[in-house]
Write an enzyme that holds these catalytic residues in place. Structure first.
Site, mmCIF file in Angstrom:
data_model
loop_
_atom_site.group_PDB
_atom_site.id
_atom_site.type_symbol
_atom_site.label_atom_id
_atom_site.label_comp_id
_atom_site.label_asym_id
_atom_site.label_seq_id
_atom_site.Cartn_x
_atom_site.Cartn_y
_atom_site.Cartn_z
ATOM 1 N N SER A 100 1.030 -0.899 0.188
ATOM 2 C CA SER A 100 0.362 -0.073 0.210
ATOM 3 C C SER A 100 0.603 1.369 -0.026
ATOM 4 O O SER A 100 2.060 0.861 0.373
ATOM 5 C CB SER A 100 -0.889 -0.239 1.094
ATOM 6 O OG SER A 100 -1.414 0.810 1.643
ATOM 7 N N TYR B 166 -2.039 -0.384 10.479
ATOM 8 C CA TYR B 166 -1.956 -0.892 9.201
ATOM 9 C C TYR B 166 -0.758 -0.446 8.458
ATOM 10 O O TYR B 166 -0.033 -1.552 7.711
ATOM 11 C CB TYR B 166 -3.367 0.527 8.601
ATOM 12 C CG TYR B 166 -2.798 -0.426 6.863
ATOM 13 C CD1 TYR B 166 -3.846 -2.203 6.832
ATOM 14 C CD2 TYR B 166 -3.168 0.539 6.328
ATOM 15 C CE1 TYR B 166 -4.175 -1.973 5.315
ATOM 16 C CE2 TYR B 166 -3.824 -0.117 4.333
ATOM 17 C CZ TYR B 166 -4.019 -1.279 4.650
ATOM 18 O OH TYR B 166 -3.776 -1.802 2.884
HETATM 19 N N1 NAP Z 1 -8.547 -0.340 -1.722
HETATM 20 C C1 NAP Z 1 -7.307 0.535 -1.601
HETATM 21 O O1 NAP Z 1 -7.535 1.861 -1.209
HETATM 22 C C2 NAP Z 1 -5.929 -0.339 -0.948
HETATM 23 C C3 NAP Z 1 -4.871 0.594 -1.206
HETATM 24 C C4 NAP Z 1 -3.736 0.146 -0.773
HETATM 25 C C5 NAP Z 1 -3.527 -1.391 -0.795
HETATM 26 N N2 NAP Z 1 -4.981 -2.474 -0.517
HETATM 27 C C6 NAP Z 1 -4.448 -3.173 -0.450
HETATM 28 O O2 NAP Z 1 -4.364 -4.348 -1.604
HETATM 29 C C7 NAP Z 1 -5.114 -5.642 -1.331
HETATM 30 C C8 NAP Z 1 -6.428 -6.179 -1.548
HETATM 31 O O3 NAP Z 1 -7.486 -5.314 -0.697
HETATM 32 P P1 NAP Z 1 -8.877 -4.282 -1.501
HETATM 33 O O4 NAP Z 1 -8.892 -3.000 -1.928
HETATM 34 O O5 NAP Z 1 -9.383 -5.429 -2.806
HETATM 35 O O6 NAP Z 1 -9.905 -4.651 -0.460
HETATM 36 P P2 NAP Z 1 -11.123 -5.601 -0.337
HETATM 37 O O7 NAP Z 1 -11.876 -5.854 -1.485
HETATM 38 O O8 NAP Z 1 -11.919 -5.909 0.746
HETATM 39 O O9 NAP Z 1 -10.352 -7.228 -0.736
HETATM 40 C C9 NAP Z 1 -9.997 -8.043 0.786
HETATM 41 C C10 NAP Z 1 -9.812 -9.532 0.397
HETATM 42 O O10 NAP Z 1 -9.207 -10.500 1.317
HETATM 43 C C11 NAP Z 1 -9.450 -11.737 1.582
HETATM 44 N N3 NAP Z 1 -9.689 -11.893 2.611
HETATM 45 C C12 NAP Z 1 -9.446 -11.035 4.520
HETATM 46 N N4 NAP Z 1 -8.696 -12.143 5.075
HETATM 47 C C13 NAP Z 1 -8.258 -12.871 4.764
HETATM 48 C C14 NAP Z 1 -8.144 -14.364 5.555
HETATM 49 N N5 NAP Z 1 -8.120 -14.143 6.089
HETATM 50 N N6 NAP Z 1 -8.028 -15.172 4.689
HETATM 51 C C15 NAP Z 1 -7.674 -15.092 2.511
HETATM 52 N N7 NAP Z 1 -8.464 -13.825 2.253
HETATM 53 C C16 NAP Z 1 -8.740 -12.915 3.250
HETATM 54 C C17 NAP Z 1 -10.912 -10.983 1.324
HETATM 55 O O11 NAP Z 1 -12.106 -12.636 0.816
HETATM 56 P P3 NAP Z 1 -12.943 -12.823 1.723
HETATM 57 O O12 NAP Z 1 -13.493 -12.129 2.768
HETATM 58 O O13 NAP Z 1 -13.359 -13.234 0.777
HETATM 59 O O14 NAP Z 1 -12.185 -13.765 2.286
HETATM 60 C C18 NAP Z 1 -11.085 -10.535 0.058
HETATM 61 O O15 NAP Z 1 -10.544 -10.916 -0.400
HETATM 62 C C19 NAP Z 1 -5.344 -5.402 0.266
HETATM 63 O O16 NAP Z 1 -3.778 -6.019 1.276
HETATM 64 C C20 NAP Z 1 -4.839 -3.771 0.968
HETATM 65 O O17 NAP Z 1 -5.289 -4.180 1.527
HETATM 66 C C21 NAP Z 1 -5.862 -1.865 -0.725
#
Ligand code: NAP
Length: 248
Positions: A142, A156
């Site tokens: 991130s 975080y």
């Molecule tokens: N959105 C942003 O602004 C942003 C910015 C910077 C970085 N990121 C990073 O991008 C990545 C993806 O996030 P996203 O934004 O796409 O959010 P998201 O839609 O909430 O996706 C998160 C994913 O992680 C999975 N997950 C959570 N806990 C888990 C566990 N214990 N075991 C297996 N899977 C798990 C969830 O699936 P289930 O709940 O079905 O398990 C979901 O598929 C993350 O690492 C986040 O920190 C996001």
């Protein structure tokens, strides 16, 4: 020819957001993809969509915080598709709050998913990649892995700084094995990530950012496809992507 024909990719956190978009993008480039997360219904829908588009895909219900589950995911990918060439460690949670509110369960969850989950899956994938003579680890960190800001993101950010440090360690440890490592550092992306924040103050402090035109999950998926489709001599180590309007 599609650039990833013959390659096998595993994507964690593929049931929504960046992981879902990345699985679709890798499949569109010809990779066989194993999509992993806890929500089976979401994975089933994704598998159907990718298959309808002619892709090779399998779902694996997996909680990455369980070491045996993460190892089983990698084992399943190798058993079903014969290899693991690309691992996208994307599963993550962002439960923002200031420290001092006794939300230790949320801190633990962030470190368990964002750091330990990444390590468990990586540990198992490295064994396969070394045996097969190479591979590519993509770790979704991130902007918070680079910068700490005043929006209740200290814990975080700590977990994502750990992802950056571990990734650089892995790069140095694995270069002789032909295993490349890429860290992806997105700014704000429109996904469900922030909807899981329980702390009201943290939700409010994020509010302004979410009013801007922020990134789409597909924007990050494109960057991941770019990183994993470079020639073997090219190691794209770090990609930081902000929405154009994001000030910090
Ligand atoms: N959105 C942003 O602004 C942003 C910015 C910077 C970085 N990121 C990073 O991008 C990545 C993806 O996030 P996203 O934004 O796409 O959010 P998201 O839609 O909430 O996706 C998160 C994913 O992680 C999975 N997950 C959570 N806990 C888990 C566990 N214990 N075991 C297996 N899977 C798990 C969830 O699936 P289930 O709940 O079905 O398990 C979901 O598929 C993350 O690492 C986040 O920190 C996001």
């Amino acid at each position: 020819m599609a650039k990833l024909e013959g390659k096998v990719a595993v994507v964690t956190g593929a049931s929504s957001g960046i992981g879902e978009a990345t699985a679709e993008a890798l499949a569109a480039e010809g990779a066989a993809v194993v999509v992993a997360a806890r929500r089976e219904d979401r994975l089933t829908d994704l598998v159907e969509r990718i298959r309808d588009d002619g892709g090779r895909v399998l779902a694996a219900v997996c909680d990455v915080t369980e070491e045996s589950g993460a190892h089983g995911l990698i084992r399943k990918a190798e058993e079903e598709f014969g290899s693991v060439d690309i691992l996208v460690n994307n599963a993550g949670v962002m439960l923002l709050s200031n420290v001092g509110k006794s939300l230790s369960e949320e801190w633990r969850q962030m470190f368990d998913v964002n750091v330990m989950g990444l390590l468990y899956a990586t540990d198992a994938a490295i064994e396969v990649m070394k045996r097969r003579g190479g591979g590519h680890l993509v770790n979704v960190s991130s902007l918070a892995g680079k910068k700490v800001t005043r929006d209740s993101s200290g814990v975080y950010a700590g977990s994502k700084h750990a992802v950056g440090a571990i990734s650089e360690g892995l790069r140095q440890e694995l270069l002789a094995d032909g295993i490349r490592v890429t860290v992806i550092e997105p700014g704000a992306v429109e996904t469900e990530l922030a909807t899981h924040i329980t702390d009201e103050e943290a939700r409010e402090s994020l509010g302004g950012l979410l009013q801007l035109e922020i990134l789409q999950a597909e924007d990050i998926a494109s960057a991941i496809v770019y990183a994993v489709t470079q020639p073997p001599r090219v190691s794209v180590n770090e990609i930081l992507i902000r929405p154009t309007q994001q000030p910090v």
